[in-house]
Scaffold this motif. Structure first.
Motif, short mmCIF file in Angstrom:
data_model
loop_
_atom_site.label_atom_id
_atom_site.label_comp_id
_atom_site.label_asym_id
_atom_site.label_seq_id
_atom_site.Cartn_x
_atom_site.Cartn_y
_atom_site.Cartn_z
N GLN A 1 1.23 -1.19 -0.30
CA GLN A 1 -0.21 0.11 0.05
C GLN A 1 0.76 1.43 -0.06
OE1 GLN A 1 -2.34 -0.88 3.09
NE2 GLN A 1 -4.43 -1.46 2.29
N GLU A 2 1.91 1.50 0.63
CA GLU A 2 2.64 2.22 0.38
C GLU A 2 3.15 2.59 -0.36
OE1 GLU A 2 5.18 1.86 4.07
OE2 GLU A 2 3.86 2.23 5.55
N LYS A 3 4.25 1.53 -1.15
CA LYS A 3 4.28 2.01 -2.06
C LYS A 3 3.82 2.13 -3.94
CE LYS A 3 8.16 -1.71 -1.69
NZ LYS A 3 9.08 -3.04 -2.22
N LEU A 4 2.46 1.76 -3.58
CA LEU A 4 1.84 2.03 -4.22
C LEU A 4 1.26 3.79 -3.70
CD1 LEU A 4 -1.28 -0.92 -4.51
CD2 LEU A 4 0.98 -0.37 -6.66
N GLY A 5 1.05 4.08 -2.86
CA GLY A 5 0.57 5.41 -2.54
C GLY A 5 1.53 5.99 -3.23
N HIS A 6 2.96 5.48 -2.43
CA HIS A 6 4.08 6.92 -2.81
C HIS A 6 4.45 7.05 -4.25
CE1 HIS A 6 8.33 8.33 -2.19
NE2 HIS A 6 8.37 8.02 -3.56
N ALA A 7 4.15 5.98 -5.26
CA ALA A 7 4.10 6.20 -7.14
C ALA A 7 2.90 7.31 -7.45
CB ALA A 7 4.07 4.55 -7.60
N ALA A 8 1.95 7.13 -6.47
CA ALA A 8 1.27 7.73 -6.87
C ALA A 8 0.62 8.91 -6.86
CB ALA A 8 -0.42 7.02 -6.27
N LYS A 9 1.84 9.55 -5.48
CA LYS A 9 1.86 11.07 -5.10
C LYS A 9 2.40 11.10 -5.77
CE LYS A 9 -0.31 10.39 -1.01
NZ LYS A 9 -0.03 10.67 0.79
N GLU A 10 3.59 10.91 -6.63
CA GLU A 10 4.98 11.37 -7.45
C GLU A 10 5.07 11.75 -8.31
OE1 GLU A 10 8.84 9.35 -7.11
OE2 GLU A 10 9.30 9.37 -5.54
N ASN A 11 4.28 11.03 -9.21
CA ASN A 11 3.61 11.92 -9.80
C ASN A 11 1.93 11.05 -10.56
OD1 ASN A 11 2.61 11.66 -13.27
ND2 ASN A 11 4.52 10.36 -13.31
N ASN A 12 1.24 12.62 -10.11
CA ASN A 12 -0.03 12.11 -10.69
C ASN A 12 -0.90 12.13 -11.78
OD1 ASN A 12 0.55 15.07 -11.81
ND2 ASN A 12 -0.94 16.32 -10.74
N LYS A 13 0.17 11.82 -12.84
CA LYS A 13 -0.40 11.15 -14.26
C LYS A 13 -0.74 9.87 -13.75
CE LYS A 13 0.08 15.17 -16.74
NZ LYS A 13 -0.39 16.15 -17.49
N ARG A 14 0.17 9.03 -13.20
CA ARG A 14 0.19 7.52 -12.48
C ARG A 14 -0.81 6.96 -13.07
NH1 ARG A 14 5.07 4.00 -10.84
NH2 ARG A 14 3.82 2.03 -11.45
N ARG A 15 -0.50 6.27 -14.06
CA ARG A 15 -1.73 5.30 -14.38
C ARG A 15 -1.51 3.15 -13.65
NH1 ARG A 15 -3.98 9.34 -13.11
NH2 ARG A 15 -4.85 10.73 -15.20
N PHE A 16 -2.37 2.46 -12.79
CA PHE A 16 -1.96 1.59 -12.40
C PHE A 16 -2.82 0.45 -13.60
CE2 PHE A 16 -1.20 3.82 -8.75
CZ PHE A 16 0.36 3.98 -8.49
N HIS A 17 -2.10 0.33 -14.18
CA HIS A 17 -2.93 -0.29 -15.35
C HIS A 17 -3.16 -1.88 -15.06
CE1 HIS A 17 -3.48 2.66 -18.67
NE2 HIS A 17 -1.86 2.84 -17.70
N ALA A 18 -2.07 -2.20 -14.16
CA ALA A 18 -2.37 -3.57 -14.28
C ALA A 18 -2.09 -4.41 -12.65
CB ALA A 18 -1.60 -4.49 -15.26
#
Length: 56
Positions: free
Chosen positions: A17-34
């Motif tokens: 959860q922390e890794k996914l949250g960090h990745a999302a916060k670093e780049n607001n255009k980041r999309r998690f497709h899979a």
């Protein structure tokens, strides 16, 4: 085997959860497709089951 690296399912899920949250916060255009491969892990499913009060 390093005993310090052993973690519980709860700790593994929290780390994910922390890794996914960090990745999302670093780049607001980041999309998690899979995310299927991350959600369909045994530790994630068992922790979700443990947390769900209406299923207990």
């Amino acid at each position: 085997m390093n005993a310090n690296r052993l973690t519980t399912p709860k700790e593994k899920v929290q780390e994910l959860q922390e890794k996914l949250g960090h990745a999302a916060k670093e780049n607001n255009k980041r999309r998690f497709h899979a995310l299927y491969d991350k959600v369909y892990r045994w530790d994630v499913l068992s922790e979700a089951w443990r947390r769900e009060p209406s299923l207990a």
